[in-house]
Scaffold this motif. Sequence first.
Motif, PDB file in Angstrom:
ATOM      1  N   ALA A 204       0.828  -1.198   0.000  1.00  0.00           N
ATOM      2  CA  ALA A 204       0.000   0.000   0.000  1.00  0.00           C
ATOM      3  C   ALA A 204       0.865   1.252   0.000  1.00  0.00           C
ATOM      4  O   ALA A 204       2.049   1.203   0.300  1.00  0.00           O
ATOM      5  N   ASP A 205       0.252   2.368  -0.372  1.00  0.00           N
ATOM      6  CA  ASP A 205       0.977   3.629  -0.285  1.00  0.00           C
ATOM      7  C   ASP A 205       1.372   3.873   1.160  1.00  0.00           C
ATOM      8  O   ASP A 205       0.617   3.560   2.085  1.00  0.00           O
ATOM      9  N   PHE A 206       2.553   4.435   1.351  1.00  0.00           N
ATOM     10  CA  PHE A 206       3.016   4.715   2.702  1.00  0.00           C
ATOM     11  C   PHE A 206       3.659   6.089   2.732  1.00  0.00           C
ATOM     12  O   PHE A 206       4.062   6.642   1.724  1.00  0.00           O
ATOM     13  N   GLY A 207       3.720   6.649   3.900  1.00  0.00           N
ATOM     14  CA  GLY A 207       4.352   7.946   4.068  1.00  0.00           C
ATOM     15  C   GLY A 207       5.509   7.840   5.036  1.00  0.00           C
ATOM     16  O   GLY A 207       5.724   6.822   5.683  1.00  0.00           O
ATOM     17  N   GLY A 208       6.263   8.932   5.148  1.00  0.00           N
ATOM     18  CA  GLY A 208       7.369   8.940   6.077  1.00  0.00           C
ATOM     19  C   GLY A 208       8.216  10.188   5.939  1.00  0.00           C
ATOM     20  O   GLY A 208       8.277  10.800   4.871  1.00  0.00           O
ATOM     21  N   TRP A 209       8.863  10.562   7.030  1.00  0.00           N
ATOM     22  CA  TRP A 209       9.758  11.714   7.040  1.00  0.00           C
ATOM     23  C   TRP A 209      11.107  11.346   6.448  1.00  0.00           C
ATOM     24  O   TRP A 209      11.544  10.204   6.537  1.00  0.00           O
ATOM     25  N   TYR A 210      11.772  12.337   5.854  1.00  0.00           N
ATOM     26  CA  TYR A 210      13.116  12.106   5.333  1.00  0.00           C
ATOM     27  C   TYR A 210      13.960  13.368   5.475  1.00  0.00           C
ATOM     28  O   TYR A 210      13.446  14.487   5.579  1.00  0.00           O
ATOM     29  N   LEU A 211      15.265  13.160   5.494  1.00  0.00           N
ATOM     30  CA  LEU A 211      16.242  14.245   5.445  1.00  0.00           C
ATOM     31  C   LEU A 211      16.919  14.218   4.079  1.00  0.00           C
ATOM     32  O   LEU A 211      17.016  13.162   3.455  1.00  0.00           O
ATOM     33  N   ARG A 212      17.401  15.365   3.615  1.00  0.00           N
ATOM     34  CA  ARG A 212      18.056  15.400   2.321  1.00  0.00           C
ATOM     35  C   ARG A 212      19.247  16.357   2.344  1.00  0.00           C
ATOM     36  O   ARG A 212      19.317  17.274   3.179  1.00  0.00           O
ATOM     37  N   GLY A 213      20.166  16.138   1.418  1.00  0.00           N
ATOM     38  CA  GLY A 213      21.295  17.020   1.212  1.00  0.00           C
ATOM     39  C   GLY A 213      21.720  16.956  -0.242  1.00  0.00           C
ATOM     40  O   GLY A 213      21.577  15.911  -0.900  1.00  0.00           O
ATOM     41  N   ASP A 214      22.231  18.072  -0.774  1.00  0.00           N
ATOM     42  CA  ASP A 214      22.624  18.135  -2.181  1.00  0.00           C
ATOM     43  C   ASP A 214      23.908  18.951  -2.331  1.00  0.00           C
ATOM     44  O   ASP A 214      24.155  19.891  -1.562  1.00  0.00           O
ATOM     45  N   ILE A 215      24.692  18.585  -3.322  1.00  0.00           N
ATOM     46  CA  ILE A 215      25.809  19.404  -3.769  1.00  0.00           C
ATOM     47  C   ILE A 215      25.696  19.529  -5.287  1.00  0.00           C
ATOM     48  O   ILE A 215      25.111  18.669  -5.952  1.00  0.00           O
TER      49      ILE A 215
ATOM     50  N   LEU B 209      20.656  21.676   2.482  1.00  0.00           N
ATOM     51  CA  LEU B 209      20.118  20.692   3.415  1.00  0.00           C
ATOM     52  C   LEU B 209      18.618  20.915   3.498  1.00  0.00           C
ATOM     53  O   LEU B 209      18.129  22.033   3.291  1.00  0.00           O
ATOM     54  N   GLY B 210      17.873  19.849   3.816  1.00  0.00           N
ATOM     55  CA  GLY B 210      16.439  19.998   3.924  1.00  0.00           C
ATOM     56  C   GLY B 210      15.794  18.826   4.627  1.00  0.00           C
ATOM     57  O   GLY B 210      16.445  17.829   4.972  1.00  0.00           O
ATOM     58  N   ALA B 211      14.504  18.958   4.856  1.00  0.00           N
ATOM     59  CA  ALA B 211      13.695  17.896   5.466  1.00  0.00           C
ATOM     60  C   ALA B 211      12.361  17.859   4.750  1.00  0.00           C
ATOM     61  O   ALA B 211      11.852  18.893   4.297  1.00  0.00           O
ATOM     62  N   GLY B 212      11.797  16.659   4.640  1.00  0.00           N
ATOM     63  CA  GLY B 212      10.538  16.533   3.916  1.00  0.00           C
ATOM     64  C   GLY B 212       9.711  15.369   4.387  1.00  0.00           C
ATOM     65  O   GLY B 212      10.086  14.626   5.312  1.00  0.00           O
ATOM     66  N   TYR B 213       8.562  15.213   3.744  1.00  0.00           N
ATOM     67  CA  TYR B 213       7.628  14.135   4.074  1.00  0.00           C
ATOM     68  C   TYR B 213       7.110  13.522   2.785  1.00  0.00           C
ATOM     69  O   TYR B 213       6.692  14.243   1.868  1.00  0.00           O
ATOM     70  N   ARG B 214       7.165  12.203   2.721  1.00  0.00           N
ATOM     71  CA  ARG B 214       6.606  11.475   1.581  1.00  0.00           C
ATOM     72  C   ARG B 214       5.196  11.034   1.952  1.00  0.00           C
ATOM     73  O   ARG B 214       5.006  10.230   2.875  1.00  0.00           O
ATOM     74  N   PHE B 215       4.205  11.559   1.232  1.00  0.00           N
ATOM     75  CA  PHE B 215       2.816  11.291   1.568  1.00  0.00           C
ATOM     76  C   PHE B 215       2.364   9.915   1.069  1.00  0.00           C
ATOM     77  O   PHE B 215       1.546   9.250   1.710  1.00  0.00           O
ATOM     78  N   ASN B 216       2.852   9.492  -0.080  1.00  0.00           N
ATOM     79  CA  ASN B 216       2.517   8.178  -0.631  1.00  0.00           C
ATOM     80  C   ASN B 216       3.566   7.844  -1.685  1.00  0.00           C
ATOM     81  O   ASN B 216       4.620   8.481  -1.735  1.00  0.00           O
ATOM     82  N   ASN B 217       3.266   6.862  -2.533  1.00  0.00           N
ATOM     83  CA  ASN B 217       4.266   6.407  -3.503  1.00  0.00           C
ATOM     84  C   ASN B 217       4.510   7.376  -4.656  1.00  0.00           C
ATOM     85  O   ASN B 217       5.414   7.133  -5.459  1.00  0.00           O
TER      86      ASN B 217
ATOM     87  N   ASP C 108      20.875  24.734 -12.713  1.00  0.00           N
ATOM     88  CA  ASP C 108      21.667  24.014 -11.714  1.00  0.00           C
ATOM     89  C   ASP C 108      21.656  22.514 -11.980  1.00  0.00           C
ATOM     90  O   ASP C 108      20.627  21.950 -12.395  1.00  0.00           O
ATOM     91  N   VAL C 109      22.785  21.879 -11.713  1.00  0.00           N
ATOM     92  CA  VAL C 109      22.883  20.419 -11.739  1.00  0.00           C
ATOM     93  C   VAL C 109      23.331  19.979 -10.349  1.00  0.00           C
ATOM     94  O   VAL C 109      24.321  20.499  -9.821  1.00  0.00           O
ATOM     95  N   LYS C 110      22.610  19.007  -9.763  1.00  0.00           N
ATOM     96  CA  LYS C 110      22.876  18.614  -8.378  1.00  0.00           C
ATOM     97  C   LYS C 110      22.896  17.095  -8.232  1.00  0.00           C
ATOM     98  O   LYS C 110      22.178  16.381  -8.933  1.00  0.00           O
ATOM     99  N   LEU C 111      23.712  16.632  -7.296  1.00  0.00           N
ATOM    100  CA  LEU C 111      23.730  15.240  -6.856  1.00  0.00           C
ATOM    101  C   LEU C 111      23.293  15.242  -5.407  1.00  0.00           C
ATOM    102  O   LEU C 111      23.889  15.940  -4.568  1.00  0.00           O
ATOM    103  N   GLY C 112      22.245  14.473  -5.090  1.00  0.00           N
ATOM    104  CA  GLY C 112      21.682  14.524  -3.747  1.00  0.00           C
ATOM    105  C   GLY C 112      21.471  13.159  -3.143  1.00  0.00           C
ATOM    106  O   GLY C 112      21.574  12.119  -3.809  1.00  0.00           O
ATOM    107  N   VAL C 113      21.157  13.161  -1.846  1.00  0.00           N
ATOM    108  CA  VAL C 113      20.858  11.934  -1.112  1.00  0.00           C
ATOM    109  C   VAL C 113      19.646  12.204  -0.225  1.00  0.00           C
ATOM    110  O   VAL C 113      19.504  13.293   0.341  1.00  0.00           O
ATOM    111  N   ARG C 114      18.746  11.227  -0.162  1.00  0.00           N
ATOM    112  CA  ARG C 114      17.601  11.276   0.745  1.00  0.00           C
ATOM    113  C   ARG C 114      17.680  10.091   1.701  1.00  0.00           C
ATOM    114  O   ARG C 114      17.897   8.954   1.264  1.00  0.00           O
ATOM    115  N   TRP C 115      17.495  10.369   2.995  1.00  0.00           N
ATOM    116  CA  TRP C 115      17.517   9.317   4.000  1.00  0.00           C
ATOM    117  C   TRP C 115      16.147   9.269   4.668  1.00  0.00           C
ATOM    118  O   TRP C 115      15.733  10.194   5.341  1.00  0.00           O
TER     119      TRP C 115
END
Length: 284
Positions: free
Chosen positions: A41-52, A89-97, A260-267
């Motif tokens: 099923a669709d799921f949600g969750g908090w995440y942290l992110r960073g980009d260069i 740097l940032g923080a976000g929430y995934r509401f569903n898929n 802009d061109v960026k390489l990022g990571v989400r945890w």
Amino acid sequence: MRSVKSLLAAGAASLISSMAFAADMPIAAPPPMYAPPAPPADFGGWYLRGDIGFSNQRVDRVLDTNAAAYNNVNVDQTGSFSSAGIFDLGAGYRFNNWFRADVTGQYRGKSTFTGLDVVTGVGPGAGFKGTDAYTATKSELLFLANAYVDLGTWWCVTPFIGAGVGTARVTVGDFTDSGDSIGVGGQGRSLNYAGASSKWNFAWAAHAGLAYHVNPNLVLELAYSYVDMGSGMTGASYSFDGVTNTTHAPFQFRDITSHDVKLGVRWNLDSPPAYAPPPLVTKG
């Protein structure tokens, strides 16, 4: 010897007896039926992110805010910024898929601007020719609220698009303006400078990219962003000789944009739930 008739009678009696015994036996219960596992099923969750990454910036015009400087002249201007580093740097929430949102704070490193005005007189100023060469540095702080749509996943890769709105603090410094002129009014050379100044603007961005799911918690991103950060302004301008420039008008960097061109990571901070078939139930 027993007659054939007697043998047939005995066989018929044995068959009837067997059928009666079988009728008295309990009927075996059918094998249990199991429902298939529930689809994820669709799921949600908090995440942290960073980009260069790095920027590729443009400016529409660099203008003296003293409008009289452009009386009776035509100006043909060219200019460009050097590339600069990007860190956020940032923080976000995934509401569903398919839908997620985040907020980011970004530092955009100092880039160098070089520009040139080629000036020709018109009307009463016909016969005038001159140039103005500009140099400056520029950096920004950029804060955005972003929303993204994930377009499906194939072989752990998810393409996405998004947009963001927010604010940018544009800082322009180290500004110099060196001009040479001939013609109407004689021949001369002017050297001006301006102090650093910062300006807050409305900013917006459009995003697109690819996300690679390393595991349920770790996602890598390769992304492109088009960013519009509004205009920048220098401090008051002065001549190096202290006499030539009497207006002290600042210069405006109008409509600053960047590719802009960026390489990022989400945890992901919340692991997606695991789905399993119902437990086996046995009857005693």
